[in-house]
Motif scaffolding. Structure first.
Motif, PDB file in Angstrom:
ATOM      1  N   ASP A  23       0.804  -1.222   0.000  1.00 45.81           N
ATOM      2  CA  ASP A  23       0.000   0.000   0.000  1.00 45.81           C
ATOM      3  C   ASP A  23       0.834   1.268   0.000  1.00 45.81           C
ATOM      4  OD1 ASP A  23      -2.331  -1.314  -0.305  1.00 45.81           O
ATOM      5  OD2 ASP A  23      -3.000  -1.160   1.773  1.00 45.81           O
ATOM      6  N   LEU A  24       2.147   1.129   0.203  1.00 48.99           N
ATOM      7  CA  LEU A  24       3.030   2.300   0.142  1.00 48.99           C
ATOM      8  C   LEU A  24       3.473   2.577  -1.296  1.00 48.99           C
ATOM      9  CD1 LEU A  24       5.332   1.512   3.208  1.00 48.99           C
ATOM     10  CD2 LEU A  24       3.307   2.983   3.150  1.00 48.99           C
ATOM     11  N   LEU A  25       3.209   1.610  -2.193  1.00 42.90           N
ATOM     12  CA  LEU A  25       3.619   1.793  -3.591  1.00 42.90           C
ATOM     13  C   LEU A  25       2.731   2.837  -4.253  1.00 42.90           C
ATOM     14  CD1 LEU A  25       4.028  -1.982  -4.525  1.00 42.90           C
ATOM     15  CD2 LEU A  25       5.890  -0.344  -4.208  1.00 42.90           C
ATOM     16  N   LYS A  26       3.332   3.539  -5.226  1.00 43.20           N
ATOM     17  CA  LYS A  26       2.533   4.508  -5.983  1.00 43.20           C
ATOM     18  C   LYS A  26       1.876   3.766  -7.139  1.00 43.20           C
ATOM     19  CE  LYS A  26       5.812   8.301  -5.169  1.00 43.20           C
ATOM     20  NZ  LYS A  26       6.994   7.514  -4.795  1.00 43.20           N
ATOM     21  N   PRO A  27       0.634   4.124  -7.458  1.00 46.87           N
ATOM     22  CA  PRO A  27      -0.012   3.416  -8.570  1.00 46.87           C
ATOM     23  C   PRO A  27       0.706   3.728  -9.886  1.00 46.87           C
ATOM     24  CG  PRO A  27      -1.352   5.268  -7.863  1.00 46.87           C
ATOM     25  CD  PRO A  27      -0.213   5.167  -6.891  1.00 46.87           C
ATOM     26  N   PRO A  28       0.671   2.787 -10.827  1.00 46.08           N
ATOM     27  CA  PRO A  28       1.332   3.032 -12.101  1.00 46.08           C
ATOM     28  C   PRO A  28       0.656   4.171 -12.853  1.00 46.08           C
ATOM     29  CG  PRO A  28      -0.047   1.072 -12.205  1.00 46.08           C
ATOM     30  CD  PRO A  28      -0.013   1.491 -10.782  1.00 46.08           C
TER      31      PRO A  28
END
Length: 423
Positions: free
Chosen positions: A212-217
């Motif tokens: 959930d810390l990842l940025k969406p593509p």
């Protein structure tokens, strides 16, 4: 109806036997994606075959051959849902001879989890996978420092290995302060889905929370449609169904599509994803779509679907920036290895070595070099030996990156700066 969560694709990379498959198996199991009795059954089978502790790995390695050999061959896809995303996990093989799958696997990823055995730390393939992930445009990475149980959950061991991995990531240009380093034991489930009480010194996210810390593509919706074909099926009562991931643009039911290089045109009758019908498919969607007017014989893996008014580019030749990862001797004009771009694998001839550049600054070191060797970065011109679709990396990034393979290893990785279209 609740708005569907964003999709994000995460590749699991790292050296062989560092626990990639076990990590995913454990994650899926804890997230309730795999019933208890299946794990039990795998546990018994694993013990009988003298492969105790492999039960979670087998969740991903369903192919019988993989079980017998205890290695991951194909690229497997599984879904997991977090608070924020629907995550498709791409299990990338670690073995050298399967790295070509890893390339087609990674080229579809928005982020990667690098699995490192904390006892062995950085190994040759750890380096290779990190270089490839970077060249293939994966800008977000999570590091799973695995097998903490082997070092008695020792913080010092974790810090020592973390430093080495951080150095490697920094070298290829990752921002270390944006990279979570998570101490885990995939086999025992420490810090995978649930927080572990064995490492009170660690207060960062678990692997599951790190998703959930990842940025969406960034969705390439406003770009022309490009769907590299992974497989083509002929389904009774339906017809021809190509399968692939939408890399850019939008595909709608009723659209006319052209497949390049063959130049075949058809009409889209239906689209489905994860066995559910869609009216339209957007970038990041892994879909099957039924096309009327096209036979299974007309198209194959490596072809790319687009709209006829802006068809995929078939290259006569292309200019690229490459980095030579390893070559036993040297690359000269005339060398013809296999180029893996999106889902295509085509032998391409080096027709010009234009300049050698400094990989860190991009400054030109030498014009028209006679040869390139391991570690060199260069601008080269390549000519496919048969028609192939490839795009400039600045126009459609996923179709502008590639890997060069020969002799069972990855020789180089690169990105396309210019294409001369075939007339």
């Amino acid at each position: 109806m609740a708005k569907e969560k964003e999709h994000i694709n995460v590749a699991i990379i790292g050296h062989v036997d560092h626990g990639k498959s076990t990590l995913i198996g454990r994650l899926l199991y804890e997230a309730g994606q795999i019933p208890e009795h299946i794990i039990e059954q795998y546990r018994k089978e694993a013990e009988q075959k003298g492969k105790a502790t492999f039960e979670f790995a087998w969740v991903m390695d369903r192919l019988k051959e993989e079980r017998e050999r205890g290695v991951t061959i194909d690229v497997a896809h599984r879904k997991i849902e977090t608070n924020k995303y629907i995550v498709t996990i791409i299990d990338c093989p670690g073995h050298r001879d399967f790295i070509k799958n890893m390339i087609t696997g990674t080229s579809q990823a928005d982020a990667a989890i690098l699995v490192v055995d904390v006892a062995e730390c950085v190994q040759p393939q750890t380096k290779e996978h990190v270089f490839l992930a970077r060249t293939l445009g994966i800008n977000q990475i999570i590091v799973a420092m695995n097998k903490m149980d082997r070092v008695n959950y020792d913080q010092k061991k974790f810090e020592e290995c973390k430093e080495k991995v951080a150095k490697l990531l920094k070298l290829v240009g990752y921002k270390i302060d944006e990279v979570p380093f998570i101490p885990v034991s995939a086999y025992y489930g420490d810090n995978v889905f649930k927080r572990s009480d064995k490492m009170p010194w660690y207060n960062g996210p678990t692997i599951f929370e790190a998703f959930d810390l990842l940025k969406p593509p960034i969705k390439l919706i406003d770009k022309p449609l490009r769907i590299p074909i992974q497989d083509v099926y002929s389904i009774k009562g339906v017809g021809t169904v190509p399968v692939g991931r939408v890399e850019s643009g939008v595909l709608r039911v009723g659209d006319k599509v052209i497949f390049e290089p063959p130049g075949i045109v058809g009409e889209v009758k239906s689209i489905e994803m994860h066995h559910e019908p869609l009216q339209e498919a957007k970038p990041g969607d892994n879909i099957g779509f039924n096309v009327r007017g096209v036979s299974k014989k007309d198209i194959r893996r490596g072809d790319v679907a687009g709209h006829p008014d802006n068809p995929p580019t078939v290259a006569k030749d292309f200019t690229a920036q490459i980095i030579v990862l390893q070559h036993p001797t040297a690359i000269t004009v005339g060398y013809t290895p296999v180029v893996h771009a999106h889902t295509a694998q085509v032998a391409c001839r080096f027709v010009e070595l234009q300049k050698k550049i400094d990989p860190k600054t991009g400054a030109v070191k030498e014009e028209n070099p006679q040869f390139l060797k391991t570690g060199d970065a260069a601008i080269v011109k390549l000519e496919p030996t048969r028609p192939m679709v490839i795009e400039k990396v600045k126009d459609i990034p996923p179709l502008g990156r590639f890997a060069v393979r020969d002799m069972g290893m990855t020789i180089a990785a690169g990105m396309v700066i210019d294409v001369t279209p075939r007339k």
